[in-house]
Scaffold this active site. Structure first.
Site, PDB file in Angstrom:
ATOM      1  N   ARG A  29       0.817  -1.223   0.000  1.00 53.22           N
ATOM      2  CA  ARG A  29       0.000   0.000   0.000  1.00 53.22           C
ATOM      3  C   ARG A  29       0.848   1.269   0.000  1.00 53.22           C
ATOM      4  O   ARG A  29       0.438   2.295   0.545  1.00 53.22           O
ATOM      5  CB  ARG A  29      -0.969   0.033   1.194  1.00 53.22           C
ATOM      6  N   ARG A  33      -3.039   6.606   0.648  1.00 54.06           N
ATOM      7  CA  ARG A  33      -3.467   7.797   1.392  1.00 54.06           C
ATOM      8  C   ARG A  33      -2.478   8.352   2.395  1.00 54.06           C
ATOM      9  O   ARG A  33      -2.655   9.468   2.866  1.00 54.06           O
ATOM     10  CB  ARG A  33      -4.782   7.496   2.105  1.00 54.06           C
ATOM     11  N   ARG A  42      -6.603  12.265  -5.282  1.00 53.79           N
ATOM     12  CA  ARG A  42      -7.923  11.721  -4.907  1.00 53.79           C
ATOM     13  C   ARG A  42      -9.002  12.795  -4.779  1.00 53.79           C
ATOM     14  O   ARG A  42     -10.187  12.502  -4.752  1.00 53.79           O
ATOM     15  CB  ARG A  42      -7.809  10.900  -3.618  1.00 53.79           C
ATOM     16  N   ASP A  78      -6.625  -2.433  -7.777  1.00 56.52           N
ATOM     17  CA  ASP A  78      -7.219  -3.035  -6.586  1.00 56.52           C
ATOM     18  C   ASP A  78      -7.527  -4.493  -6.883  1.00 56.52           C
ATOM     19  O   ASP A  78      -7.891  -4.834  -8.015  1.00 56.52           O
ATOM     20  CB  ASP A  78      -8.493  -2.295  -6.163  1.00 56.52           C
ATOM     21  N   TYR A 155     -15.276 -11.544  -0.640  1.00 55.62           N
ATOM     22  CA  TYR A 155     -15.941 -10.275  -0.984  1.00 55.62           C
ATOM     23  C   TYR A 155     -17.230 -10.519  -1.754  1.00 55.62           C
ATOM     24  O   TYR A 155     -18.246  -9.852  -1.509  1.00 55.62           O
ATOM     25  CB  TYR A 155     -14.998  -9.362  -1.777  1.00 55.62           C
TER      26      TYR A 155
HETATM   27  O1  CP3 Z   1       0.181   0.701  -3.201  1.00 52.94           O
HETATM   28  C1  CP3 Z   1      -0.321  -0.411  -3.398  1.00 52.94           C
HETATM   29  O2  CP3 Z   1      -0.127  -1.371  -2.639  1.00 52.94           O
HETATM   30  C2  CP3 Z   1      -1.097  -0.654  -4.697  1.00 52.94           C
HETATM   31  C3  CP3 Z   1      -2.487  -0.453  -4.654  1.00 52.94           C
HETATM   32  C4  CP3 Z   1      -3.443  -1.382  -3.937  1.00 52.94           C
HETATM   33  C5  CP3 Z   1      -4.756  -0.967  -3.616  1.00 52.94           C
HETATM   34  N1  CP3 Z   1      -5.426  -2.047  -3.139  1.00 52.94           N
HETATM   35  C6  CP3 Z   1      -5.317   0.386  -3.822  1.00 52.94           C
HETATM   36  C7  CP3 Z   1      -6.342   0.838  -2.881  1.00 52.94           C
HETATM   37  C8  CP3 Z   1      -3.331  -2.743  -3.587  1.00 52.94           C
HETATM   38  C9  CP3 Z   1      -2.140  -3.681  -3.655  1.00 52.94           C
HETATM   39  C10 CP3 Z   1      -4.603  -3.140  -3.079  1.00 52.94           C
HETATM   40  C11 CP3 Z   1      -4.898  -4.523  -2.657  1.00 52.94           C
HETATM   41  C12 CP3 Z   1      -6.127  -4.792  -1.890  1.00 52.94           C
HETATM   42  N2  CP3 Z   1      -7.353  -4.220  -2.029  1.00 52.94           N
HETATM   43  C13 CP3 Z   1      -6.249  -5.815  -0.918  1.00 52.94           C
HETATM   44  C14 CP3 Z   1      -5.159  -6.762  -0.499  1.00 52.94           C
HETATM   45  C15 CP3 Z   1      -4.190  -6.125   0.402  1.00 52.94           C
HETATM   46  C16 CP3 Z   1      -4.606  -6.076   1.839  1.00 52.94           C
HETATM   47  O3  CP3 Z   1      -4.688  -4.964   2.362  1.00 52.94           O
HETATM   48  O4  CP3 Z   1      -4.797  -7.141   2.422  1.00 52.94           O
HETATM   49  C17 CP3 Z   1      -7.572  -5.790  -0.439  1.00 52.94           C
HETATM   50  C18 CP3 Z   1      -8.148  -6.697   0.635  1.00 52.94           C
HETATM   51  C19 CP3 Z   1      -8.257  -4.789  -1.163  1.00 52.94           C
HETATM   52  C20 CP3 Z   1      -9.685  -4.421  -1.068  1.00 52.94           C
HETATM   53  C21 CP3 Z   1      -9.824  -3.023  -0.641  1.00 52.94           C
HETATM   54  N3  CP3 Z   1      -9.600  -1.918  -1.455  1.00 52.94           N
HETATM   55  C22 CP3 Z   1     -10.217  -2.552   0.623  1.00 52.94           C
HETATM   56  C23 CP3 Z   1     -10.548  -3.452   1.813  1.00 52.94           C
HETATM   57  C24 CP3 Z   1     -10.251  -1.163   0.544  1.00 52.94           C
HETATM   58  C25 CP3 Z   1     -10.732  -0.204   1.573  1.00 52.94           C
HETATM   59  C26 CP3 Z   1      -9.908  -0.186   2.785  1.00 52.94           C
HETATM   60  C27 CP3 Z   1      -9.078   1.044   2.852  1.00 52.94           C
HETATM   61  O5  CP3 Z   1      -7.871   0.930   3.016  1.00 52.94           O
HETATM   62  O6  CP3 Z   1      -9.700   2.104   2.744  1.00 52.94           O
HETATM   63  C28 CP3 Z   1      -9.800  -0.783  -0.742  1.00 52.94           C
HETATM   64  C29 CP3 Z   1      -9.633   0.586  -1.251  1.00 52.94           C
HETATM   65  C30 CP3 Z   1      -8.246   0.933  -1.718  1.00 52.94           C
HETATM   66  N4  CP3 Z   1      -7.541   0.217  -2.629  1.00 52.94           N
HETATM   67  C31 CP3 Z   1      -7.489   2.085  -1.373  1.00 52.94           C
HETATM   68  C32 CP3 Z   1      -6.303   2.033  -2.089  1.00 52.94           C
HETATM   69  C33 CP3 Z   1      -5.195   3.046  -2.104  1.00 52.94           C
HETATM   70  C34 CP3 Z   1      -7.892   3.180  -0.400  1.00 52.94           C
HETATM   71  C35 CP3 Z   1      -9.051   3.927  -0.864  1.00 52.94           C
HETATM   72  C36 CP3 Z   1      -8.861   5.268  -1.505  1.00 52.94           C
HETATM   73  O7  CP3 Z   1      -7.819   5.750  -1.947  1.00 52.94           O
HETATM   74  O8  CP3 Z   1      -9.933   5.847  -1.541  1.00 52.94           O
END
Ligand code: CP3
Length: 350
Positions: A29, A33, A42, A78, A155
């Site tokens: 990640r 953010r 964003r 994602d 999911y």
């Molecule tokens: O920098 C990186 O790692 C690359 C981008 C990335 C995102 N999601 C972007 C994202 C990666 C590798 C993911 C993987 C992901 N997404 C996983 C597996 C990793 C883990 O954390 O176990 C999972 C379970 C998801 C599903 C997901 N997407 C969730 C549960 C959420 C919301 C939770 C949160 O952190 O807010 C997201 C949204 C998401 N995907 C964000 C980002 C940067 C945050 C939301 C945003 O920017 O509005």
């Protein structure tokens, strides 16, 4: 100092257990953010809009590599994106995590889910990989990724993030055949998507089975392992190393290793040397700093980082990372402290 073979990144060399000048480091990640420059983007685009536009995706992917000396970039995307062409509705409610509608409630819903051509329906992520690979220096690896079938199935079945996975497990126990059909469909998509990412220029791929640690070892063996094996065999044939990641997997490590992957992710609930012994020294390991340590003072961050490096004992095959994704409120200086400590103390050759 050089890292060995010219043109080969530290990350790829670590995945192959080759010695190098220092431990590679990146953060799950890392594009997200906790970076003010990401938050600024964003303000103009939603998460799904960023992912649909390769120029914006490339920018966000590169952001952490400009600010920090990292050994890898991870393509911004994602794990849930492939569920959309399968027929599920995906939205991200503000700060409440992802929401899936039209997911899986019945056996018929599994049949209804489409399989699709990844090169068409996920073309923007593949194009972003091509463009990012061109923009990065050779020594910075580009990581592609996808969700693993169990995590994706959770999911689809729960409709969003879950705490106990009761619906997913009920479906698994009661509709076993349909559950396997769902896992097969998802594994097929994941496998095709990862191979296409490798062809587009991803140097390494990571499979996120974030929530599989909620299963016991026998259920992992019966419901998950064969599907994961198919994915890693396809990735292996495509010629790129794979990282196999999960959270709270202390009870499953031997089976996770059996399922595949060159490098196995370890979270902070296990000591790195113990985890490495259990996955075997013929595999690499990635981890395993508690993301919450980054909210502590610099001294504590340095001490915890060094403790992990000491447990890795300069054995080739350790990739420094957190045990799970970096949290949005994480101070930038803490990330700097981790990286500087790894650079100063992480030796990976002997
Ligand atoms: O920098 C990186 O790692 C690359 C981008 C990335 C995102 N999601 C972007 C994202 C990666 C590798 C993911 C993987 C992901 N997404 C996983 C597996 C990793 C883990 O954390 O176990 C999972 C379970 C998801 C599903 C997901 N997407 C969730 C549960 C959420 C919301 C939770 C949160 O952190 O807010 C997201 C949204 C998401 N995907 C964000 C980002 C940067 C945050 C939301 C945003 O920017 O509005």
């Amino acid at each position: 100092m050089n890292n060995g073979t010219p043109g080969t990144s530290r990350l790829v060399r670590a995945c192959r257990l080759q010695p190098l000048d220092r431990t590679p480091v990146w953060f799950m990640r890392q594009a997200g953010r906790f970076l003010p420059e990401y938050r600024r983007i964003r303000e103009s685009y939603t998460l799904l809009e960023i992912c649909a536009q390769p120029d914006v995706t490339v920018e966000v992917t590169l952001q952490p590599t400009r600010r920090f000396e990292l050994d890898a970039a991870i393509i911004f995307a994602d794990i849930l994106l492939p569920l959309v062409p399968m027929g599920a509705g995906l939205s991200f409610a503000n700060n409440e995590g992802p929401m899936i509608n039209n997911g899986v409630e019945t056996v018929n819903d599994v049949e209804r889910l489409r399989t699709f051509e990844v090169r068409e329906e996920l073309a923007s992520t593949l194009e972003s990989i091509r463009l990012t690979r061109r923009a990065l220096p050779a020594e910075t690896a580009l990581i592609g990724f996808a969700g693993a079938p169990f995590t994706l199935a959770s999911y689809l079945i729960e409709g969003g993030t879950s705490k106990r996975f009761v619906r997913t497990k009920s479906f698994m126990y009661r509709e076993t055949e349909a559950f396997h059909a769902l896992m097969r469909k998802l594994a097929g998509v994941t496998q095709n998507y990862l191979v296409a990412q490798i062809e587009a220029g991803a140097d390494v791929v990571q499979v996120f089975d974030s929530w599989v640690g909620w299963l016991g070892p026998d259920d992992y063996r019966d419901f998950v392992l064969p599907h994961m094996r198919a994915i890693f065999e396809a990735v292996h044939a495509a010629g790129a190393p794979a990282i196999h990641f999960g959270v709270d997997t202390g009870g499953l490590l031997e089976r996770i290793r059996e399922a595949g992957g060159d490098v196995i992710g370890l979270d902070w609930r296990i000591e790195l040397d113990e985890g490495w012994r259990r996955v075997g020294h013929d595999h690499g390991v990635q981890g395993n700093l508690d993301p919450a340590v980054l909210f502590g003072p610099a001294g504590a961050i340095e001490q915890r980082t060094r403790a992990i490096l000491e447990r890795a004992a300069s054995r080739p095959g350790h990739i420094f990372n957190l045990g799970h994704g970096i949290m949005p409120e994480t101070p930038i200086e803490s990330v700097m402290t981790v990286i500087e400590t790894v650079h100063a103390h992480g030796a990976a050759s002997r």
